[in-house]
Motif scaffolding. Sequence first.
Motif, short mmCIF file in Angstrom:
data_model
loop_
_atom_site.label_atom_id
_atom_site.label_comp_id
_atom_site.label_asym_id
_atom_site.label_seq_id
_atom_site.Cartn_x
_atom_site.Cartn_y
_atom_site.Cartn_z
N ILE A 1 -7.01 2.60 -3.24
CA ILE A 1 -7.93 1.82 -2.02
C ILE A 1 -7.52 2.55 -0.73
CG2 ILE A 1 -6.10 0.12 -1.62
CD1 ILE A 1 -8.64 -1.94 -1.58
N SER A 2 -8.81 2.36 0.43
CA SER A 2 -8.35 2.95 1.63
C SER A 2 -7.63 1.84 2.50
CB SER A 2 -9.88 2.99 2.24
OG SER A 2 -10.26 1.93 2.62
N GLY A 3 -7.17 2.37 3.51
CA GLY A 3 -6.29 1.48 4.46
C GLY A 3 -7.28 0.50 4.97
N ASN A 4 -8.46 0.54 4.93
CA ASN A 4 -9.33 -0.26 5.53
C ASN A 4 -9.83 -1.48 4.74
OD1 ASN A 4 -11.00 -1.41 7.73
ND2 ASN A 4 -12.91 -0.47 6.95
N GLY A 5 -9.38 -1.35 3.20
CA GLY A 5 -9.38 -2.50 2.28
C GLY A 5 -8.34 -3.52 2.52
N GLY A 6 -8.80 -4.65 1.94
CA GLY A 6 -7.77 -5.71 2.25
C GLY A 6 -7.98 -6.76 1.02
N CYS A 7 -6.91 -7.72 0.88
CA CYS A 7 -6.89 -8.92 0.01
C CYS A 7 -6.07 -9.79 0.44
CB CYS A 7 -6.58 -8.25 -1.35
SG CYS A 7 -4.94 -7.99 -1.63
N THR A 8 -5.78 -11.07 -0.61
CA THR A 8 -5.03 -12.13 -0.10
C THR A 8 -3.59 -11.91 -0.57
OG1 THR A 8 -5.92 -13.29 -2.14
CG2 THR A 8 -7.00 -13.82 -0.05
N LEU A 9 -3.36 -10.78 -1.45
CA LEU A 9 -2.07 -10.57 -1.77
C LEU A 9 -1.18 -9.96 -0.52
CD1 LEU A 9 -2.62 -9.49 -5.57
CD2 LEU A 9 -1.90 -11.79 -4.52
N TRP B 1 0.78 -0.98 -0.21
CA TRP B 1 -0.16 0.15 -0.03
C TRP B 1 0.79 1.32 0.07
CZ3 TRP B 1 -2.40 2.77 4.47
CH2 TRP B 1 -3.65 3.65 4.02
N GLN B 2 0.55 2.11 -0.82
CA GLN B 2 1.62 3.17 -1.01
C GLN B 2 0.54 4.43 -0.69
OE1 GLN B 2 4.66 3.53 -4.18
NE2 GLN B 2 3.60 5.04 -5.07
N ILE B 3 1.21 5.43 0.09
CA ILE B 3 0.36 6.49 0.52
C ILE B 3 1.21 7.77 0.19
CG2 ILE B 3 -1.39 5.28 2.02
CD1 ILE B 3 0.34 6.24 4.57
N GLU B 4 0.46 9.11 0.50
CA GLU B 4 1.33 10.19 0.35
C GLU B 4 2.13 10.38 1.34
OE1 GLU B 4 0.68 12.56 -2.06
OE2 GLU B 4 -0.96 11.48 -2.99
N PRO B 5 3.36 11.10 1.08
CA PRO B 5 4.44 11.41 2.16
C PRO B 5 4.01 11.59 3.63
CG PRO B 5 5.20 12.06 0.01
CD PRO B 5 3.74 11.82 -0.15
N GLY B 6 3.14 12.82 3.58
CA GLY B 6 2.49 13.19 4.82
C GLY B 6 1.31 12.72 5.35
N ALA B 7 0.74 11.57 4.86
CA ALA B 7 -0.55 10.99 4.99
C ALA B 7 -0.20 10.17 6.35
CB ALA B 7 -1.15 10.14 4.17
N SER B 8 -1.43 10.09 7.00
CA SER B 8 -1.53 9.02 8.31
C SER B 8 -1.87 7.74 8.05
CB SER B 8 -2.40 9.75 9.49
OG SER B 8 -3.55 9.81 8.87
N ILE B 9 -1.62 6.73 8.56
CA ILE B 9 -1.89 5.42 8.39
C ILE B 9 -3.08 5.12 9.11
CG2 ILE B 9 -1.13 2.94 8.66
CD1 ILE B 9 1.75 3.77 8.34
N ALA B 10 -4.25 5.25 8.25
CA ALA B 10 -5.62 5.05 8.97
C ALA B 10 -6.43 4.52 7.96
CB ALA B 10 -6.07 6.68 9.13
N ASP B 11 -7.83 3.91 8.44
CA ASP B 11 -8.81 3.25 7.80
C ASP B 11 -9.19 4.07 6.56
OD1 ASP B 11 -8.77 1.00 9.71
OD2 ASP B 11 -10.67 1.72 10.58
N ARG B 12 -9.33 5.29 6.62
CA ARG B 12 -9.95 6.21 5.41
C ARG B 12 -8.81 6.66 4.70
NH1 ARG B 12 -15.14 9.10 7.59
NH2 ARG B 12 -15.44 9.17 5.49
N THR B 13 -7.52 6.70 4.93
CA THR B 13 -6.58 7.16 3.97
C THR B 13 -6.52 6.40 2.82
OG1 THR B 13 -5.22 7.63 5.99
CG2 THR B 13 -4.10 7.55 3.87
N MET B 14 -6.63 7.14 1.76
CA MET B 14 -6.41 6.51 0.49
C MET B 14 -5.14 6.34 -0.15
SD MET B 14 -9.46 5.99 -0.07
CE MET B 14 -9.85 5.23 -1.70
#
Length: 76
Positions: free
Chosen positions: A45-53, A17-30
Motif C-alpha cells: 500500500i502507498s503512504g497515502n492509504g489508511g485504515c482504522t488499525l 507501514w514498512q518501506i524500503e531502507p532508502g525510501a522517502s516517507i511520501a504519499d506515493r511511496t509503496m
Amino acid sequence: MDSQDQHWGLCKDCKWWQIEPGASIADRTMGLCIEEQLQDVKLRISGNGGCTLFMPGKPARAEGSSTKPPQAAPTR
C-alpha cells in the motif's frame, strides 16, 4: 464521530507501514502493511492509504517491502 474514526490514519504516519531502507516517507511511496492481523494478506500500500488499525509512529524499514508481491518479513 464513531470510535473507529478516531483510530483512522494514513499509512505514512503509521508504525505498521514498512518501506524500503532508502525510501522517502511520501504519499506515493509503496510499502508493506505489517500490522499483525494483516500480515498474511501481504498488503502492499502507498503512504497515502489508511485504515482504522493505524498506530502513530515512524514506518519500519526492510529490503523487499515494496516488491510485487512484497518479499520482506515484518521487522517489528
